[in-house]
Design a protein around this motif. Structure first.
Motif, PDB file in Angstrom:
ATOM      1  N   TYR A 186     -12.149  -0.636   3.632  1.00  0.00           N
ATOM      2  CA  TYR A 186     -12.890   0.274   4.512  1.00  0.00           C
ATOM      3  C   TYR A 186     -13.756  -0.543   5.463  1.00  0.00           C
ATOM      4  O   TYR A 186     -14.242  -1.622   5.102  1.00  0.00           O
ATOM      5  CB  TYR A 186     -13.799   1.191   3.679  1.00  0.00           C
ATOM      6  N   CYS A 193     -13.559  -3.251  -0.175  1.00  0.00           N
ATOM      7  CA  CYS A 193     -12.627  -2.356  -0.850  1.00  0.00           C
ATOM      8  C   CYS A 193     -13.347  -1.608  -1.977  1.00  0.00           C
ATOM      9  O   CYS A 193     -14.482  -1.924  -2.338  1.00  0.00           O
ATOM     10  CB  CYS A 193     -11.401  -3.095  -1.363  1.00  0.00           C
ATOM     11  N   ASN A 238     -15.861  -5.795   5.875  1.00  0.00           N
ATOM     12  CA  ASN A 238     -15.010  -4.728   5.351  1.00  0.00           C
ATOM     13  C   ASN A 238     -14.946  -4.904   3.837  1.00  0.00           C
ATOM     14  O   ASN A 238     -14.984  -6.019   3.335  1.00  0.00           O
ATOM     15  CB  ASN A 238     -13.623  -4.744   6.004  1.00  0.00           C
ATOM     16  N   THR A 289      -9.780   2.662   7.820  1.00  0.00           N
ATOM     17  CA  THR A 289      -9.278   1.937   6.649  1.00  0.00           C
ATOM     18  C   THR A 289      -8.063   1.105   7.026  1.00  0.00           C
ATOM     19  O   THR A 289      -7.348   1.402   7.977  1.00  0.00           O
ATOM     20  CB  THR A 289      -8.864   2.913   5.537  1.00  0.00           C
ATOM     21  N   LYS A 309     -15.324   8.887   5.579  1.00  0.00           N
ATOM     22  CA  LYS A 309     -14.201   8.686   6.502  1.00  0.00           C
ATOM     23  C   LYS A 309     -13.866   9.989   7.229  1.00  0.00           C
ATOM     24  O   LYS A 309     -13.614   9.997   8.436  1.00  0.00           O
ATOM     25  CB  LYS A 309     -12.976   8.174   5.747  1.00  0.00           C
ATOM     26  N   LYS A 338      -4.880  -0.752   4.846  1.00  0.00           N
ATOM     27  CA  LYS A 338      -4.278  -0.895   3.527  1.00  0.00           C
ATOM     28  C   LYS A 338      -3.592  -2.258   3.430  1.00  0.00           C
ATOM     29  O   LYS A 338      -2.863  -2.664   4.342  1.00  0.00           O
ATOM     30  CB  LYS A 338      -3.260   0.236   3.318  1.00  0.00           C
ATOM     31  N   VAL A 348      -7.360  -1.114  -0.507  1.00  0.00           N
ATOM     32  CA  VAL A 348      -7.708  -0.435   0.740  1.00  0.00           C
ATOM     33  C   VAL A 348      -9.062  -0.966   1.214  1.00  0.00           C
ATOM     34  O   VAL A 348     -10.047  -0.895   0.486  1.00  0.00           O
ATOM     35  CB  VAL A 348      -7.802   1.096   0.542  1.00  0.00           C
TER      36      VAL A 348
END
Lengths: 134, 134
Positions: free
Chosen positions: B70, B31, B29, B61, B54, B63, B68
């Motif tokens: 993804y 950001c 993941n 996502t 998205k 936060k 954030v």
DNA sequence: CCAATATATGCAATTTTTTACATATAGTCA
DNA sequence: TGACTATATGTAAAAAATTGCATATATTGG
């Protein structure tokens, strides 16, 4: 990269996806007038869509007289992967109707060749009715 | 049909393909600021591209504070098929450079979290140099 | 050669997408 | 609260794609 983008752009259109679906599901080579009837779209729309797909490297063609037979280009490995993927995801009611109309249209072939060109829908349905009743 | 078209349109853009490639190849993941540095693109470009992806249903996502993260949405079977397909065809020198820059950027994480925001490239390279020499 | 037919293509109007910038939002920490 | 920062978004101009029509090309058969 340009090549990959061209392929995804070619896939970003309903008409072109419907055409691809017919080739993938039927596994056959098809000519423009057969696709016109299966999709119920005008000649220039089908020709243009096929041109885009061919330019993207997804189709090859064979000319026989005035008829042109399109077929999926499965020589490229990436294309084969793509067609497999599409076969999994292209599932929609709209596609089913296309497929049924194509199957009927293909009943009119002789020796696996298209012998019926561009004719009014009314006449086409009569021809098909003759074949299915025989 | 609309959904499928939205996905292919999302794939018809170099920036978005480069982003997808980084997620697929790294399996992590990521950001926005990490992607900015890997792609060498401005924040709004990366944010907008991620938003498109998205919206097409390809990412989720999480936060954490102002950051954030993804990640690829692999819950959907069709998405998984797509990512497998992309993994096979996304092979380009441009991607290799992105991947190397991302790997360096990820050296700056602490406890697998991004702790370096948006900083000038010059400063970034110094930080990375510090890590690789240590 | 001529007429007919299957397919391809050029073009202008319309619609859609992209791009770059400015600004907004939302969370953190002093 | 206020300053700071990571991310998101609105917008207008530019670029690209689509659409529908008219027309062109090429092959066949008479």
């Amino acid at each position: 990269m340009e090549k990959i983008l061209e392929i995804f752009k070619a896939l970003s259109d309903e008409t072109r996806l419907r055409i691809l679906n017919l080739f993938i599901k039927s596994g056959r080579n098809l000519c423009v007038c057969e696709l016109m009837d299966a999709l119920k779209l005008p000649q220039y729309t089908v020709s243009k869509a096929l041109g885009t797909l061919k330019n993207a490297g997804l189709f090859t063609t064979e000319k026989e007289g005035t008829w042109v037979y399109y077929q999926l280009d499965k020589k490229d490995t990436k294309n084969k992967d793509l067609f497999t993927f599409l076969n999994n995801i292209l599932i929609t009611d709209l596609f089913l109707e296309d497929e049924e109309r194509l199957n009927n249209r293909l009943l009119l072939r002789e020796n696996d060749k298209c012998v019926v060109g561009i004719i009014p829908e009314e006449d086409l349905l009569k021809l098909i009715k003759g074949k299915t009743e025989a």
